[in-house]
Design an enzyme around this catalytic site. Structure first.
Site, PDB file in Angstrom:
ATOM      1  N   LYS A   1       0.919  -1.022  -0.057  1.00 15.12           N
ATOM      2  CA  LYS A   1      -0.073   0.042  -0.148  1.00 15.12           C
ATOM      3  C   LYS A   1       0.884   1.124  -0.102  1.00 15.12           C
ATOM      4  CE  LYS A   1      -4.476   1.123   2.055  1.00 15.12           C
ATOM      5  NZ  LYS A   1      -5.535   0.949   3.080  1.00 15.12           N
TER       6      LYS A   1
ATOM      7  N   GLU B   1     -19.229  -4.217  10.313  1.00 20.25           N
ATOM      8  CA  GLU B   1     -20.248  -3.584  11.254  1.00 20.25           C
ATOM      9  C   GLU B   1     -21.416  -4.466  11.733  1.00 20.25           C
ATOM     10  OE1 GLU B   1     -19.049  -2.919   8.208  1.00 20.25           O
ATOM     11  OE2 GLU B   1     -18.057  -0.778   8.653  1.00 20.25           O
TER      12      GLU B   1
ATOM     13  N   ARG C   1     -25.621  -0.906   7.200  1.00 18.75           N
ATOM     14  CA  ARG C   1     -25.572  -2.439   6.958  1.00 18.75           C
ATOM     15  C   ARG C   1     -25.755  -3.123   8.048  1.00 18.75           C
ATOM     16  NH1 ARG C   1     -20.106  -4.334   4.126  1.00 18.75           N
ATOM     17  NH2 ARG C   1     -21.232  -3.814   2.472  1.00 18.75           N
TER      18      ARG C   1
HETATM   19  C1  LIG Z   1     -18.795  -1.309   5.105  1.00 19.27           C
HETATM   20  C2  LIG Z   1     -17.669  -0.270   4.962  1.00 19.27           C
HETATM   21  N1  LIG Z   1     -16.827  -0.269   6.164  1.00 19.27           N
HETATM   22  C3  LIG Z   1     -15.911   0.702   6.183  1.00 19.27           C
HETATM   23  C4  LIG Z   1     -15.424   1.521   4.951  1.00 19.27           C
HETATM   24  C5  LIG Z   1     -14.332   2.225   5.181  1.00 19.27           C
HETATM   25  N2  LIG Z   1     -13.236   1.960   4.674  1.00 19.27           N
HETATM   26  C6  LIG Z   1     -12.842   2.181   3.233  1.00 19.27           C
HETATM   27  S1  LIG Z   1     -11.158   1.469   2.487  1.00 19.27           S
HETATM   28  C7  LIG Z   1     -11.234   0.512   4.180  1.00 19.27           C
HETATM   29  C8  LIG Z   1     -10.056  -0.098   4.066  1.00 19.27           C
HETATM   30  C9  LIG Z   1     -10.100  -1.194   3.007  1.00 19.27           C
HETATM   31  O1  LIG Z   1      -8.961  -1.972   3.116  1.00 19.27           O
HETATM   32  P1  LIG Z   1      -8.667  -3.155   1.785  1.00 19.27           P
HETATM   33  O2  LIG Z   1      -9.946  -3.771   1.423  1.00 19.27           O
HETATM   34  O3  LIG Z   1      -7.592  -3.884   2.425  1.00 19.27           O
HETATM   35  O4  LIG Z   1      -8.237  -2.253   0.651  1.00 19.27           O
HETATM   36  P2  LIG Z   1      -6.783  -1.205   0.473  1.00 19.27           P
HETATM   37  O5  LIG Z   1      -7.295   0.202   0.937  1.00 19.27           O
HETATM   38  O6  LIG Z   1      -5.881  -1.973   1.284  1.00 19.27           O
HETATM   39  O7  LIG Z   1      -6.289  -1.542  -0.769  1.00 19.27           O
HETATM   40  C10 LIG Z   1     -12.268   0.933   4.850  1.00 19.27           C
HETATM   41  C11 LIG Z   1     -12.295   0.168   6.061  1.00 19.27           C
HETATM   42  C12 LIG Z   1     -16.257   1.105   3.835  1.00 19.27           C
HETATM   43  N3  LIG Z   1     -15.610   1.612   2.932  1.00 19.27           N
HETATM   44  N4  LIG Z   1     -17.158   0.194   3.897  1.00 19.27           N
HETATM   45 MG   LIG Z   2      -5.430  -3.907   2.151  1.00 19.48          MG
END
Ligand SMILES: Cc1ncc(C[n+]2csc(CCOP(=O)(O)OP(=O)(O)O)c2C)c(N)n1
Ligand SMILES: [Mg+2]
Ligand SMILES: CC(=O)[C@@H](O)[C@H](O)COP(=O)(O)O
Length: 573
Positions: free
Chosen positions: A248, A326, A354
């Site tokens: 990342k 959640e 959700r």
């Molecule tokens: C249901 C939900 N909860 C929280 C979020 C906030 N959120 C956006 S991106 C993220 C982290 C995502 O991690 P990952 O899937 O590993 O993707 P990366 O950013 O590492 O590429 C979160 C918690 C969201 N978009 N949707």
């Molecule tokens: Mg990730």
């Protein structure tokens, strides 16, 4: 050559067909240009830098191996689709996340290559399951459904519901696991531990146990290795997981060195950060935690964005990060409450959508003392339609026994939070993504209702949440027109308090203003309580509101003193 700030070097064709014609040296140069382009543009306009720097090579490989849009390429959460946009005809990022400009997420209106617009995590595999089933039902052969899902999103329950349905089928679904070891922070828990084992190349493989072919771990920045793995996956014509290991923030030292979240989301350059509502919550919950050892806090992978960082540092045994989960978080909070704790669930308003059933049936049905702190309530702005927190009031009005507070200023946030954490049933405290502003003093309090201004009984203006300033501006304009106005703040807006209903009955007309949807609004509860008096609710329409700045959207929906005054004068007629 580094890309220009506004767009990639003119003439640098990097559409899928051209990408497929390139050799690896040229491809690596394109990857470098894209990386530089992202750094320059996202640091200037704001957006998701770390996630997109991590998928440059992966996205190029996906578009070389698969034929979008015939093969669908689905992005889970969608915050990591900037490179996908660049290679599908959108190379001018000067309008990124700005009103009428490029969305920060896939957008069907922008491109046939864009499919999932919802920015809520953990959904892509379910879409993929549906797409693959549709092809089977319609007897459409020869195409592949590809879902790119992060290791963070994979901690979401929906992913495992989908894996359960896809695995063992004969449908051509390729799950591309983008494993960078992080959500915002490093992912933790059993799934994270298992992926760490797989990254080391050992251990039983859960995906194979579920009926998938597993290919990996693959270096997610090695173009030949990626393409080889994706071609192999495509050849199976059955469910496959390609486990890509990425970094990342890859290629940008400040992002790679960012211990908090690898520059997951950066604000526009030069944006001043005044104390926010989140900062006020962050300090008050620490004070509460110091006084109450039964208070525990929960987050769904957003410890720092929801302001729980200091609470976690001070009370490491009373903080629970459940991953992007959640629904589980809410019912786990129910268990914590039944076990004698007072859980504080800190979550963005839109993500609580959700977990509605869990709030209703696991918390409220049992009348449990759980406090939900909804950050990003109301219009959020640049993240667009699926991020605005405009549904929480409407949803929560349906929950028996639940009380919802909407503070107007920092002092009220502190006061209402303290009232919430001593309540015996479920409570909600909501506030927006905004600077916290100044305190607005009341001139009196009737029951739980604060009186902010009173010059007559022609109109009662009910200010709910962070709209007191514009309501008071409207009152001054109305008084200049000879209209006597009382401005009140109910503080607890769900359910409608008898004191508010009594105040309303003493006025000719009632107008309510709330940073939420009009449908099922707190204003509608007041209207039901006083059917004999007309109540006009100022809120958002039943619509998905496109991205723009929060202020732009507020103004375009009438949340200004002048617009409210005009609405009242029209309503007076
Ligand atoms: C249901 C939900 N909860 C929280 C979020 C906030 N959120 C956006 S991106 C993220 C982290 C995502 O991690 P990952 O899937 O590993 O993707 P990366 O950013 O590492 O590429 C979160 C918690 C969201 N978009 N949707
Ligand atoms: Mg990730
Ligand atoms: C994609 C996602 O859901 C989050 O990264 C979100 O964009 C963060 O929003 P804030 O910037 O309001 O914390």
């Amino acid at each position: 050559m580094s890309a220009t700030a506004a767009a990639l070097q003119p003439g640098l064709a990097c559409d899928p067909a051209t990408l497929r014609s390139m050799g690896y040296p040229r491809l690596r140069a394109v990857a470098g240009d894209i990386r530089q382009f992202l750094i320059e543009n996202v640091c200037r306009n704001g957006g998701h830098l770390g996630p997109n720097l991590g998928v440059v090579e992966l996205t190029l490989a996906l578009h070389r191996v698969f034929r979008s849009p015939r093969d669908r390429i689905l992005f889970d959460t969608g915050h990591q689709a900037y490179v996908h946009k660049i290679v599908t005809g959108r190379q001018d990022f000067t309008s990124l996340r700005l009103r009428d400009g490029l969305s920060g997420y896939p957008s069907q209106a922008e491109s046939v290559h864009d499919i999932i617009e919802n920015s809520h995590a953990s959904t892509a595999l379910s879409y993929a399951d549906g797409f693959a089933k549709a092809d089977e039902v319609r007897e459409i052969a020869g195409r592949t459904t590809v879902a790119v899902v992060g290791d963070g999103a994979l901690t979401g329950g929906m992913c495992w519901e989908a894996l359960n349905n896809i695995g063992g089928s004969s449908r051509p679904v390729v799950v591309v696991l983008n494993d960078n070891g992080r959500s915002y922070a490093a992912t933790s828990g059993g799934i994270a531990d298992h992926l760490a084992d797989l990254r080391m190349g050992y251990g039983p493989n859960v995906f194979e146990e579920l009926g998938f072919v597993y290919i990996g771990p693959v270096d997610g920045h090695d173009l030949p290795a990626l393409e080889h793995a994706l071609r192999e996956a495509r050849s199976y014509r059955s469910p496959v997981v390609v486990h890509c290991v990425t970094v990342k923030g890859n290629g940008f030292a400040p992002a790679e060195a960012d211990a908090n979240d690898r520059m997951h989301a950066v604000g526009p350059s030069g944006s001043q950060s005044k104390p926010t509502w989140t900062d006020v919550f962050a300090s008050e919950i620490v004070d509460i935690g110091a006084q109450r050892d039964d208070v525990v806090c929960l987050t769904a992978s957003m410890l720092l964005p929801t302001g729980l960082g200091e609470f976690a540092r001070r009370f490491p045994k009373r903080i629970f990060d459940v991953g992007i989960a959640e629904q589980h978080m809410v019912t786990s909070a129910a268990g914590l409450a039944m076990g004698g704790c007072h859980p504080v669930v800190a979550v963005y308003s839109t993500f609580l959508n959700r977990a509605f059933d869990q709030v209703l049936m696991d918390v409220a049905l049992h009348r449990l003392p759980v406090t939900f702190v909804l950050d990003r309530a109301g219009i959020t702005g640049p993240d667009g339609a699926s991020h605005h927190g405009v549904w929480d009031i409407g949803l929560m009005t349906a929950v028996p026994g639940l009380r919802l507070a909407a503070p107007r200023d920092p002092a009220q946030l502190r006061e209402l939070l303290r009232e919430a954490v001593v309540a015996t049933g479920p409570t909600v405290v909501r506030f927006p993504k905004a600077s916290a502003g100044e305190s607005i003093e009341a001139i009196d309090r009737v029951g739980p209702v604060d009186i902010l201004r009173s010059t007559g009984t022609d109109v009662l203006l009910v200010s709910m949440g962070p709209v007191a300033e514009v309501c008071l501006e409207a009152a001054a304009l109305l008084e200049a027109e000879g209209v006597g106005v009382t401005v009140v703040d109910p503080r607890w807006i769900v359910p409608c308090s008898p004191a508010l209903a009594a105040l309303a009955r003493a006025h000719r007309k009632v107008f309510t203003v709330e940073d939420g949807g009009r449908e099922g609004s707190a204003g509608s509860l007041l209207a039901q309580a006083i059917p004999e008096i007309p109540v006009h609710t100022i809120g958002y329409p039943r619509a998905f509101i496109a991205h723009a700045s929060r202020q732009q959207i507020l103004e375009s929906h009438g949340f200004t003193g002048a617009a409210i005054a005009a609405t009242v004068l029209e309503g007076q007629a």
